[in-house]
Structures are given as C-alpha cells and as structure tokens.
Scaffold this active site. Structure first.
Site, PDB file in Angstrom:
ATOM      1  N   SER A 136      54.786 -38.431  31.991  1.00 33.19           N
ATOM      2  CA  SER A 136      54.246 -38.756  30.546  1.00 33.19           C
ATOM      3  C   SER A 136      53.242 -39.851  31.999  1.00 33.19           C
ATOM      4  CB  SER A 136      55.481 -39.559  30.198  1.00 33.19           C
ATOM      5  OG  SER A 136      54.585 -40.831  29.516  1.00 33.19           O
ATOM      6  N   LYS A 187      49.275 -39.355  31.941  1.00 36.66           N
ATOM      7  CA  LYS A 187      47.814 -39.946  31.027  1.00 36.66           C
ATOM      8  C   LYS A 187      46.864 -40.619  32.011  1.00 36.66           C
ATOM      9  CE  LYS A 187      50.907 -42.186  29.017  1.00 36.66           C
ATOM     10  NZ  LYS A 187      51.947 -42.610  28.285  1.00 36.66           N
ATOM     11  N   HIS A 216      49.254 -50.131  35.787  1.00 31.92           N
ATOM     12  CA  HIS A 216      49.957 -49.123  34.308  1.00 31.92           C
ATOM     13  C   HIS A 216      51.437 -49.880  34.816  1.00 31.92           C
ATOM     14  CE1 HIS A 216      50.866 -46.697  30.346  1.00 31.92           C
ATOM     15  NE2 HIS A 216      52.377 -46.535  31.723  1.00 31.92           N
ATOM     16  N   ASP A 222      51.618 -35.146  26.005  1.00 31.57           N
ATOM     17  CA  ASP A 222      52.318 -36.111  26.313  1.00 31.57           C
ATOM     18  C   ASP A 222      52.107 -36.935  25.082  1.00 31.57           C
ATOM     19  OD1 ASP A 222      53.155 -38.857  27.568  1.00 31.57           O
ATOM     20  OD2 ASP A 222      51.794 -40.114  26.905  1.00 31.57           O
ATOM     21  N   ARG A 239      60.458 -37.641  22.749  1.00 34.86           N
ATOM     22  CA  ARG A 239      61.359 -38.193  22.973  1.00 34.86           C
ATOM     23  C   ARG A 239      61.753 -39.258  22.530  1.00 34.86           C
ATOM     24  NH1 ARG A 239      58.539 -39.614  27.814  1.00 34.86           N
ATOM     25  NH2 ARG A 239      60.291 -39.923  28.601  1.00 34.86           N
TER      26      ARG A 239
HETATM   27  N1  URA Z   1      55.847 -45.551  29.287  1.00 29.98           N
HETATM   28  C1  URA Z   1      55.317 -44.271  29.292  1.00 29.98           C
HETATM   29  O1  URA Z   1      53.711 -43.679  29.196  1.00 29.98           O
HETATM   30  N2  URA Z   1      55.692 -42.816  29.710  1.00 29.98           N
HETATM   31  C2  URA Z   1      56.998 -43.166  29.608  1.00 29.98           C
HETATM   32  O2  URA Z   1      57.444 -41.863  29.509  1.00 29.98           O
HETATM   33  C3  URA Z   1      58.113 -44.054  29.482  1.00 29.98           C
HETATM   34  C4  URA Z   1      56.972 -45.696  29.774  1.00 29.98           C
END
Ligand code: URA
Length: 434
Positions: free
Chosen positions: A183, A187, A82, A161, A168
């Site tokens: 966040s 995931k 990620h 999220d 956000r």
């Molecule tokens: N990527 C994400 O999935 N969440 C964030 O808060 C920032 C970048």
C-alpha cells in the site's frame, strides 16, 4: 482466469502468480471484481501471508493501476518521506519546511487520518483556507517556485490502493505486513520521487506493534523501493507513546510551529533531525549525519524553516499569519485537566488508546463521512518514566462537548499504568535500514 480460483489458491496457502495478481488488481480497480471477493482475498492474504515475490508484484500492479507522476520537470533530487502512521505524529509539518529550507525540493503526497492515527492533510487544514487539491501542474510549478508542495492522493494515483485501503479499513485486514508494504510503496512509486525515506513505527500506537514485525516491514519496503530503482531508507522509530506532547490536529500544528521556533519537545525534534538527515544525505546535500543535523538545526536557528512553512501555507491558500500567531488556529471552547489517579512513575501508555480518546473528542473520523473537529485533542504534560503526584494534570484536554470530554477522559485514563519504581525510558530510534 477466475477470481474464485485466485481466492481458493491463496486460502490454501499457495503462491499467486504475477498474472493472477494483475488480474485481481485490474479487475478490482475497474469494478469488475466486487468488494466481497476482494475482502475474501484480503482475509486469505492476512492469514496465509504473501511471499516477497508476491508482495513486489502486488506493489508494482497497484502503482501502475493509475497515473505515474513524472517529476522530471523539477530540478534536483526529489526526496519523499512517509510514516506508517502514529499518534501525535506531526513530523511532516515540521520536517518538510526544514528540508525545503536546506534546498531539497519537497513534492509530497500525503493522506488523511486513519483509525486511531492522524493524517498530515487534516492537520494542515487547521490553517484557515488551506487546500491540498492541486493539479499535477500546480503541484510541480509550486515546487519549482518555492521548493515545497503537499497534495492529497488524487483519484488517479494508485487507485487500486485507494479502494483496497478503504476496504481493509473496515474488514480488519490493515495490519498485514505485505498489505501495508505494498500500500505504502505503490503510492510512493507512483508519486515519482527519486529517493524515499520511510518512518516505520513500532509499539502500541503503531499498526506493527512488535519491533520484529516493524523491522521486517522496513526491510520489505527498502527492498521494494531499491528494486524499483529508488534509493530507499527506513528509520524504525518508537510509537509506544505519543510523539511529542500534542495529539489532535490544530494542537499538533502548534507543536510543529513551536519546534520550528526552537521550543519543541526533545523526542519530536530528534525524530525530525534523524529523518531529515537521511533526506539530506539521499538528496546529496550532506555527506554525513553530523553535517546534515547542523544544516537542519541552522534552519530553526535562523528562522528559515518557519519562513518556509509560512510561504508554503500561503501558496496553498492558507492563512500564513497563523504561523507567527498560533492564536489564529482553531481553538476548543473547553480546556480541562485530566488528573493523575495516583502517585507514581508512568510505566506504560497504551498509545493507540490516546489516539482513540482524541478521536472520541471529534479529532478523527468515526465513519468515512465524519467531519473532523480540528480544534480538539490532548496535550500531555508528562511521558513514560516521569513521576506524577495524584491529582496533578497528566494532560490538558481540549474539547467542545462536555459529554464527549467525559467519555474521552475515561478512555484516556485507561491507557495509563503507574509504578512505584523508576521506569526505563524507551529508545526513540530503533534502527536505520538502507
Ligand atoms: N499507511 C498506508 O498508506 N497504508 C497502509 O496499509 C498502512 C499505513
């Protein structure tokens, strides 16, 4: 328990308990707690910050707010990757087929573009017909069949999220370390991989602009992942200028294909090899960096990574011929040069401004409802430290609308600074944390 008291407690700088965090996440996911109270809490967190314990509790509560994917039907060590988001960051497009070609099962959940940063799902949709709407069963069966599948975040995966992120995004509360860490990690934990490799960006194109903040974010995410029993490695990498040369969906797909064909930009290949080595070592396919890099390079030299990309595109309904003939990717009607305004060394590129210039051409979303133009964007010709003469192209702009092109060009040029003196190039890989 009352949401009002939770907001007040955080506003006054106190630590929230596990029960209070769960009360908020459960209530917000179900719709009982409204956006205006959630916004107030996000802003309170933004200013007062969260402790490590609160961040871990928030992550776990968000991960458990929906389905937790079970990937045990896929054999082998599943390694996820990620990125915290950047400009020209097409890493997943090249890296995942390379890693899959080395025998690591890639079962990846990706996202769409956000603000000035691009998203893997939007980029993949440059292959005509490509779809990331897979059921969990289709997803798992495809990984078992060809070793790679990428799907979008479903409504059932970390729904807290999903809702909070959208909130956000429009309440200026994205760039808080605890909120980003929870966040991303919620995931990743819900997506079920055994090991997680994180690419934490730092610089003007990243959410964490200061290197010290990016290091702290990387450290926080490694702790959360490790505590949850997943091997977690973070690479902190430079995002003070776009990665590679291409910025824009189909243009980035082409650059990823060029890289898998052995003709990619040096910095981009280097990042793929660094992240890929971490993935191979975490997946038990290599003992050390050198061995891993050799295996990864072999997938480019023998064409197996490109073949894997074609297999993957075809499996998800896309036109795989475009992997071997990039003329089949979406193309803009206007291609024009953006000329250097003076002679000199490029001393700085305000990277998020380049992302915004691409967005202004139509390559990103202005609102949640915007439809992306996959063909537009910019292809830089030079990077920080390179010398340019006045009038030479700094970049080639791909556009479909002259007015948008003119506005984007102004924004793009504002991102550049020049110096008569030689400029030091910045280091791509800042640190690897485990
Ligand atoms: N990527 C994400 O999935 N969440 C964030 O808060 C920032 C970048």
């Amino acid at each position: 328990m009352r949401m009002y008291d939770i907001i007040m407690k955080k506003r006054n700088g106190e630590e929230l308990s596990k029960e209070e965090i769960r009360f908020f996440i459960e209530g917000y996911t179900s719709g009982e707690i409204k956006d205006y109270q959630a916004s107030a809490l996000m802003m309170a967190i933004y200013f007062q910050k969260m402790t490590r314990k609160e961040t871990a509790e928030l992550t776990q509560a968000m991960a458990e707010s929906g389905d937790m994917l079970n990937l045990s039907d896929i054999s082998g060590i599943k390694v996820d990757k990620h990125s915290t988001g950047g400009v020209g960051d097409k890493t997943s497009l090249a890296l995942t087929p390379m890693v899959a070609a080395c025998g690591i099962p890639v079962a990846k959940m990706s996202g769409r573009g956000l603000g000035h940063t691009g998203g893997t799902i939007d980029k993949l949709e440059s292959f005509p017909g490509f779809s990331t709407s897979l059921t969990s069963e289709q997803f798992i069966s495809q990984v078992n069949r060809i070793g790679i599948a990428i799907m979008g975040q479903t409504a059932d995966l970390a729904p807290a999220d999903k809702k909070l992120y959208a909130l956000r995004d429009v309440t200026a509360t994205v760039d808080n370390m605890s909120l980003i860490a929870s966040s991303i990690m919620s995931k990743k934990l819900a997506a079920g991989a055994d090991a997680i490799v994180l690419d934490v960006k730092t610089g003007s194109g990243a959410f964490m602009k200061a290197e010290s903040d990016a290091l702290a974010l990387a450290d926080e995410m490694v702790r959360i992942g490790t505590h949850a029993g997943r091997r977690t490695i973070a690479v902190v990498s430079d995002m003070d200028q776009p990665l590679g040369y291409a910025v824009g969906n189909a243009l980035e797909v082409k650059e990823a294909i060029d890289t898998l064909s052995g003709k990619g930009p040096e910095d981009f290949l280097e990042l793929c090899l660094t992240l890929g080595s971490c993935m191979l070592m975490a997946g038990g396919k290599a003992e050390n960096q050198e061995e891993a890099r050799e295996l990864l390079m072999r997938t480019i030299e023998d064409g197996s990574a490109l073949k894997k990309l074609a297999e993957f595109v075809e499996a998800q309904g896309g036109d795989a011929r475009a992997v071997y003939d990039t003329e089949l990717l979406p193309k803009a009607s206007i291609v024009r040069s953006v000329a250097a305004p003076c002679d000199g060394y490029i001393s700085h590129i305000t990277c998020d401004e380049v992302g915004i210039a691409s967005l202004m051409l139509g390559g990103g979303r202005e609102t949640k409802e915007s439809v992306i133009d996959l063909s537009v964007g910019l292809v830089l010709t030079c990077k920080v430290g390179d010398y340019v003469h006045k009038g030479e192209p700094l970049a080639w702009m791909h556009a479909n609308d002259v007015k948008k092109a003119e506005e984007a060009e102004k924004r793009f040029l504002e991102a550049y600074s020049f110096s008569p003196d030689v400029v030091q190039k910045s280091k791509l890989i800042k640190k690897i944390l485990e």
